[in-house]
Motif scaffolding. Structure first.
Motif, mmCIF file in Angstrom:
data_model
loop_
_atom_site.group_PDB
_atom_site.id
_atom_site.type_symbol
_atom_site.label_atom_id
_atom_site.label_comp_id
_atom_site.label_asym_id
_atom_site.label_seq_id
_atom_site.Cartn_x
_atom_site.Cartn_y
_atom_site.Cartn_z
ATOM 1 N N ALA A 124 0.981 -0.984 0.033
ATOM 2 C CA ALA A 124 -0.468 -0.174 0.394
ATOM 3 C C ALA A 124 0.972 1.270 -0.157
ATOM 4 C CB ALA A 124 -0.809 -0.271 1.076
ATOM 5 N N ASP A 125 1.978 1.336 0.154
ATOM 6 C CA ASP A 125 2.747 2.325 0.451
ATOM 7 C C ASP A 125 3.573 2.539 -0.653
ATOM 8 O OD1 ASP A 125 4.078 0.398 0.830
ATOM 9 O OD2 ASP A 125 5.859 0.414 1.950
ATOM 10 N N VAL A 126 4.026 1.677 -1.459
ATOM 11 C CA VAL A 126 4.350 1.786 -3.080
ATOM 12 C C VAL A 126 3.329 2.578 -3.894
ATOM 13 C CG1 VAL A 126 5.406 0.415 -5.142
ATOM 14 C CG2 VAL A 126 6.069 0.223 -1.982
ATOM 15 N N ILE A 127 2.329 1.393 -3.180
ATOM 16 C CA ILE A 127 1.105 1.944 -4.318
ATOM 17 C C ILE A 127 0.517 3.421 -4.269
ATOM 18 C CG2 ILE A 127 -1.684 1.876 -4.538
ATOM 19 C CD1 ILE A 127 -0.744 -1.201 -3.658
ATOM 20 N N ALA A 128 0.664 4.295 -2.627
ATOM 21 C CA ALA A 128 0.621 5.436 -2.794
ATOM 22 C C ALA A 128 1.644 6.251 -2.759
ATOM 23 C CB ALA A 128 0.385 5.474 -1.033
ATOM 24 N N VAL A 129 2.697 5.990 -2.756
ATOM 25 C CA VAL A 129 3.762 6.595 -3.889
ATOM 26 C C VAL A 129 3.926 7.151 -5.208
ATOM 27 C CG1 VAL A 129 6.006 7.027 -4.096
ATOM 28 C CG2 VAL A 129 5.656 6.689 -1.610
ATOM 29 N N CYS A 130 2.805 6.259 -5.684
ATOM 30 C CA CYS A 130 3.009 5.945 -7.072
ATOM 31 C C CYS A 130 1.599 6.831 -6.890
ATOM 32 C CB CYS A 130 2.801 4.722 -7.802
ATOM 33 S SG CYS A 130 4.344 3.296 -7.746
ATOM 34 N N ALA A 131 0.615 6.415 -6.343
ATOM 35 C CA ALA A 131 -0.337 7.240 -6.851
ATOM 36 C C ALA A 131 -0.286 8.742 -6.500
ATOM 37 C CB ALA A 131 -1.586 7.319 -6.072
ATOM 38 N N ALA A 132 0.379 8.895 -5.465
ATOM 39 C CA ALA A 132 0.611 10.727 -5.475
ATOM 40 C C ALA A 132 1.345 11.274 -6.701
ATOM 41 C CB ALA A 132 1.767 10.662 -4.150
ATOM 42 N N ALA A 133 2.286 10.271 -7.099
ATOM 43 C CA ALA A 133 3.706 11.422 -7.824
ATOM 44 C C ALA A 133 2.534 11.325 -9.447
ATOM 45 C CB ALA A 133 4.446 9.848 -8.452
ATOM 46 N N ALA A 134 1.844 10.176 -9.428
ATOM 47 C CA ALA A 134 0.731 10.250 -10.713
ATOM 48 C C ALA A 134 0.196 11.842 -10.375
ATOM 49 C CB ALA A 134 0.201 8.861 -10.408
ATOM 50 N N ALA A 135 -1.351 12.062 -9.421
ATOM 51 C CA ALA A 135 -1.579 13.040 -9.707
ATOM 52 C C ALA A 135 -0.728 14.096 -9.388
ATOM 53 C CB ALA A 135 -1.635 12.559 -8.065
ATOM 54 N N ALA A 136 0.435 14.600 -9.414
ATOM 55 C CA ALA A 136 1.308 15.220 -9.426
ATOM 56 C C ALA A 136 1.205 15.428 -10.931
ATOM 57 C CB ALA A 136 2.659 14.929 -8.630
ATOM 58 N N VAL A 137 1.879 14.600 -11.380
ATOM 59 C CA VAL A 137 1.979 15.064 -12.981
ATOM 60 C C VAL A 137 1.021 15.206 -13.450
ATOM 61 C CG1 VAL A 137 2.992 13.542 -15.446
ATOM 62 C CG2 VAL A 137 4.415 13.096 -13.058
ATOM 63 N N LEU A 138 -0.256 14.334 -13.349
ATOM 64 C CA LEU A 138 -1.390 15.036 -13.943
ATOM 65 C C LEU A 138 -2.000 16.134 -13.780
ATOM 66 C CD1 LEU A 138 -3.497 11.504 -13.491
ATOM 67 C CD2 LEU A 138 -2.863 11.804 -15.815
ATOM 68 N N GLY A 139 -1.844 17.285 -12.278
ATOM 69 C CA GLY A 139 -2.038 17.987 -12.012
ATOM 70 C C GLY A 139 -0.959 19.193 -12.410
ATOM 71 N N THR A 140 0.486 18.473 -13.005
ATOM 72 C CA THR A 140 1.154 19.563 -13.398
ATOM 73 C C THR A 140 0.527 19.731 -14.854
ATOM 74 O OG1 THR A 140 3.293 19.471 -12.253
ATOM 75 C CG2 THR A 140 3.539 20.381 -14.308
ATOM 76 N N LEU A 141 0.106 18.180 -15.657
ATOM 77 C CA LEU A 141 -0.119 18.546 -17.017
ATOM 78 C C LEU A 141 -1.108 19.115 -17.069
ATOM 79 C CD1 LEU A 141 0.563 14.558 -18.048
ATOM 80 C CD2 LEU A 141 1.977 17.014 -19.280
ATOM 81 N N ALA A 142 -2.220 19.574 -16.038
ATOM 82 C CA ALA A 142 -3.570 19.678 -16.177
ATOM 83 C C ALA A 142 -3.289 21.408 -16.329
ATOM 84 C CB ALA A 142 -4.551 19.426 -15.156
ATOM 85 N N ALA A 143 -2.390 21.411 -15.477
ATOM 86 C CA ALA A 143 -2.514 23.114 -15.144
ATOM 87 C C ALA A 143 -1.710 23.694 -16.853
ATOM 88 C CB ALA A 143 -1.203 23.737 -14.054
ATOM 89 N N ALA A 144 -0.847 22.818 -17.141
ATOM 90 C CA ALA A 144 -0.453 23.527 -18.461
ATOM 91 C C ALA A 144 -1.432 23.150 -19.722
ATOM 92 C CB ALA A 144 1.076 21.852 -18.562
ATOM 93 N N ALA A 145 -2.055 22.314 -19.961
ATOM 94 C CA ALA A 145 -2.854 22.243 -20.631
ATOM 95 C C ALA A 145 -3.782 23.632 -20.472
ATOM 96 C CB ALA A 145 -4.304 20.592 -20.081
ATOM 97 N N VAL A 146 -4.406 23.616 -19.303
ATOM 98 C CA VAL A 146 -5.433 24.920 -18.710
ATOM 99 C C VAL A 146 -4.687 26.123 -19.093
ATOM 100 C CG1 VAL A 146 -6.276 26.792 -17.547
ATOM 101 C CG2 VAL A 146 -5.820 24.063 -17.166
ATOM 102 N N MET A 147 -3.523 26.874 -19.268
ATOM 103 C CA MET A 147 -2.468 27.511 -19.791
ATOM 104 C C MET A 147 -2.352 27.783 -21.229
ATOM 105 S SD MET A 147 -0.702 30.493 -18.927
ATOM 106 C CE MET A 147 -1.027 29.456 -17.215
ATOM 107 N N LEU A 148 -2.024 26.756 -22.067
ATOM 108 C CA LEU A 148 -1.840 26.417 -23.153
ATOM 109 C C LEU A 148 -3.538 27.316 -23.905
ATOM 110 C CD1 LEU A 148 0.202 23.613 -24.032
ATOM 111 C CD2 LEU A 148 0.509 26.371 -23.917
ATOM 112 N N THR A 149 -4.188 26.497 -23.296
ATOM 113 C CA THR A 149 -5.559 26.761 -23.252
ATOM 114 C C THR A 149 -6.101 27.917 -24.011
ATOM 115 O OG1 THR A 149 -6.565 24.013 -23.379
ATOM 116 C CG2 THR A 149 -7.890 26.227 -23.687
#
Length: 454
Positions: free
Chosen positions: A408-433
């Motif tokens: 669960a600790d590995v899954i939590a870290v991976c989920a947090a990293a994935a959330a951070a990456v997705l959040g960054t990509l989402a913010a970049a997409a909003v800015m570009l749009t």
């Protein structure tokens, strides 16, 4: 060597017999309600009777290994309190021991499947959600009383399924694959059955004389505490010519039901029966049973179709499993009282397409293969436990926090990293749009006009 306090234990078991006699299953009582009654009227008083006996003996003798029956909570708790290694023996895979999500616990309906494999969603919700909640309504009070009894006797409370206290113990189960629902087994759970304890049993002269010359006999044994005596159904079967005799094993509890009653011709009453020998006899054609696990094992070893009139505990689940395997018909006591035993026996004895006998023969073969080394396997496990323990069988997960064992600790870290990456990509997409829609240009024009006004 310190001798086992036989007199004390026999006195305790005499008290248990008296208690059991007061806990007969009442007609129409809900399965969980009866379980709560049994816990309150029998198991809690029995716990008080037996705990002191077990504790005193084990404290005085300090054995190298204790073997406790799965129902003997007092034995398990005494060994646990004294920090003695203990092995748990059980005749079937108990609910809570190496369970699987698709497996269902014990119930009072032999017509209910043993698993959720073919259940619609609404029925799965009833079995997995509503059922446990309703069960706790009847069981919570008695369970809290049991924990209060433990605390009063100086035993560490458990507040959960007994299997929690067995978690680090070796479990020896006298059943076999083929009868039990397939599931992943914990490394500490070992199937060593079926153990044939009646392989050398012999017929009494009276039974031998009764069976001689008969071609199709029904054997009836409903355990120690079932009072129901469905004589009419047997009479109908005998009159139909489907069977030419019946052997009925009675007990001190149910024998009075036969006193002064006229039995059908061809029925032999016996207070004690060498069951294995009767089941293996060529003239025995069907077995009417309460569905106790040992009786089911004996029927499978003999390859004998069954009618199971279940009452309590694991009996209805055993009936459901054997019905699904094709060698039995399961009935409730209500079914029997409504006249279903006669038709069920007729179905088994007629066996029009031979399916019941074929299924019973298949189970006999599986039981024979599994049972070849059953006693040796059990002895080997006990020898290993006595001399070397069983720490080498314990998986690393037993020594790890649940979140580490399940990653669960590995899954939590991976989920947090994935959330951070997705959040960054989402913010970049909003800015570009925003910029693509002219947001930057309008901002520049607004700034130019503001300076011009100045």
């Amino acid at each position: 060597m310190i001798k086992f306090p036989r007199d004390g234990v026999e006195a305790a078991y005499r008290r248990l017999d008296d208690m059991i006699a007061q806990t007969a299953v009442e007609e129409g009582v809900d399965f969980n309600a009866h379980a709560g009654q049994m816990l309150e009227k029998l198991l809690i008083p029995a716990y008080e009777v037996m705990y002191g006996t077990y504790y005193d003996y084990l404290a005085a003798s300090r054995p190298a290994l204790v073997m406790c029956d799965f129902m003997a909570d007092a034995c398990v708790d005494a060994a646990h309190t004294l920090k003695l290694p203990f092995v748990v023996a059980m005749p079937t895979l108990m609910p809570g021991v190496t369970d699987a999500p698709y497996n269902l616990g014990w119930n009072d309906d032999p017509h209910r499947p043993a698993t959720t494999e073919r259940m619609p969603l609404w029925q799965k919700l009833r079995e997995k959600v509503a059922g446990p909640l309703l069960a706790m309504r009847h069981l919570m009070g008695p369970l809290l009383k049991l924990e209060a009894t433990r605390k009063r006797l100086g035993v560490e409370p458990m507040y959960s399924h007994p299997a929690k206290r067995w978690a680090a113990s070796l479990k020896i189960v006298t059943t076999f694959a083929g009868f039990e629902v397939p599931r992943p087994l914990d490394p500490l759970v070992h199937l060593v059955g079926p153990v044939d304890t009646h392989e050398n049993s012999m017929l009494t002269p009276e039974l031998e004389a009764f069976l001689e010359g008969r071609r199709r006999v029904v054997y009836v044994a409903l355990g120690q505490w079932v009072v129901l005596a469905p004589r009419d159904a047997l009479e109908a079967v005998l009159e139909s010519g489907l069977a030419d005799g019946a052997i009925w094993a009675t007990s001190p509890k149910n024998a009075p039901a036969f006193e002064g009653a006229a039995l059908p011709r061809g029925v032999l009453l016996q207070r004690w029966v060498p069951q294995g020998a009767v089941l293996r006899h060529a003239a025995t054609a069907a077995f009417v049973s309460h569905g106790g696990i040992e009786s089911c094992h004996e029927a499978m070893r003999a390859g004998l179709p069954m009618v199971i009139m279940c009452v309590q505990g694991d009996q209805c689940t055993n009936a459901a499993k054997l019905s699904e395997l094709g060698m039995a018909v399961g009935l409730t006591r209500g079914d029997v009282r409504s006249g279903a035993l006669g038709p069920a026996l007729t179905t088994i004895l007629e066996d029009k397409n031979g399916s019941f006998r074929a299924a019973a023969n298949r189970m006999r073969g599986l039981a024979a293969i599994a049972g070849r080394r059953s006693k040796d396997a059990a002895a080997d496990l006990l020898e290993m436990a006595l001399n070397y323990g069983w720490s080498h069988l314990m998986p690393p997960s037993s020594r790890m926090p649940w979140w580490a064992a399940s990653n669960a600790d590995v899954i939590a870290v991976c989920a947090a990293a994935a959330a951070a990456v997705l959040g960054t990509l989402a913010a970049a997409a909003v800015m570009l749009t925003w910029r693509a829609r002219g947001g930057g240009k309008r901002e520049g024009e607004a700034e130019f006009h503001a300076k011009k006004r100045e």
